[in-house]
Design an enzyme around this catalytic site. Structure first.
Site, PDB file in Angstrom:
ATOM      1  N   HIS A  25      23.016   5.816  65.496  1.00 59.60           N
ATOM      2  CA  HIS A  25      23.942   4.880  64.606  1.00 59.60           C
ATOM      3  C   HIS A  25      23.227   4.555  63.105  1.00 59.60           C
ATOM      4  O   HIS A  25      23.811   4.127  62.377  1.00 59.60           O
ATOM      5  CB  HIS A  25      23.686   3.308  65.192  1.00 59.60           C
ATOM      6  CG  HIS A  25      25.124   2.672  65.475  1.00 59.60           C
ATOM      7  ND1 HIS A  25      26.135   3.024  65.016  1.00 59.60           N
ATOM      8  CD2 HIS A  25      25.135   1.358  65.696  1.00 59.60           C
ATOM      9  CE1 HIS A  25      27.185   2.085  65.173  1.00 59.60           C
ATOM     10  NE2 HIS A  25      26.415   1.086  65.309  1.00 59.60           N
ATOM     11  N   ASN A  78      26.433  -4.927  62.427  1.00 60.97           N
ATOM     12  CA  ASN A  78      27.603  -5.820  62.587  1.00 60.97           C
ATOM     13  C   ASN A  78      27.941  -6.857  61.668  1.00 60.97           C
ATOM     14  O   ASN A  78      28.963  -7.505  61.456  1.00 60.97           O
ATOM     15  CB  ASN A  78      27.688  -6.347  63.855  1.00 60.97           C
ATOM     16  CG  ASN A  78      26.655  -7.312  64.253  1.00 60.97           C
ATOM     17  OD1 ASN A  78      25.595  -7.210  63.818  1.00 60.97           O
ATOM     18  ND2 ASN A  78      26.695  -8.046  65.354  1.00 60.97           N
TER      19      ASN A  78
END
Length: 197
Positions: A25, A78
């Protein structure tokens, strides 16, 4: 509408802290770090946002070089949209001069796809950016492939690259950084024909 003199905001997406540094990620951070090295800069804490930034120029010397602000949001993936939008507004960057470099599940490992606009494909960093400023920014999608077997996507993206993947990772990050420079210097279509695989 943007013009050639407008700066570019190049956002490497990832999660802050050593626990995440080598995760799939975090490949956006890896590319941003390499680009910072190439322009001879070091990331510093941004005054105006929860992010680290490097300012500099990219491309050949002279009128063809582009002013760039490299960004690593420090807000966790996020919540990336908040810091990115704050920096876009602070530096007066048109949205079509924002470029997100991120991991992409639906592209095979090491392959690149460059595009302008589109959906978030379930990527929380893109989801947050799109919610904050709309979808009309560039993306450099770095393929990480799908999780094996029944592994959950969240577990897969937060794991480090495998030992087999790591053998090629440095070369692939280098190629992704090249694609960013090509997009800046020659435009999206030329960069797509050179790097989309």
């Amino acid at each position: 509408m943007s013009d050639a003199t407008d700066p570019w905001l190049i956002v490497g997406l990832g999660n802050p802290g050593p626990d995440y540094a080598a995760n799939r990620h975090n490949v956006g951070f890896m590319v941003a770090d390499l680009l910072a090295t190439r322009i001879g800069g070091k990331f510093k804490r941004a005054q105006k946002a929860q992010a680290q930034v490097v300012e500099g120029r990219m491309g050949p010397p002279g009128p063809a070089s582009r002013r760039v602000i490299l960004v690593k949001p420090m807000s966790y993936m996020n919540l990336s949209g908040g810091p990115v939008t704050a920096l876009r507004d602070f530096y007066k960057v048109p949205t079509d001069h924002v470029m997100a470099v991120h991991d992409e599940l639906d592209v095979d490992y090491g392959m690149l796809r460059l595009k302008l606009g589109g959906g978030d494909n379930g990527h929380n960093g893109l989801k947050s950016m799109t919610k904050a400023m709309g979808p009309d920014y560039h993306r450099v999608r770095f393929g990480i492939g799908r999780p094996p077997g029944r592994m959950q996507v969240a577990d897969f993206v937060l794991k480090d690259f495998s030992s087999t993947e790591r053998k090629e990772l440095e070369f692939l990050v280098d190629r992704a950084a090249d694609s960013v420079e090509c997009l800046l210097a020659e435009g999206l279509e030329r960069a797509q024909s050179a790097y989309n695989s």
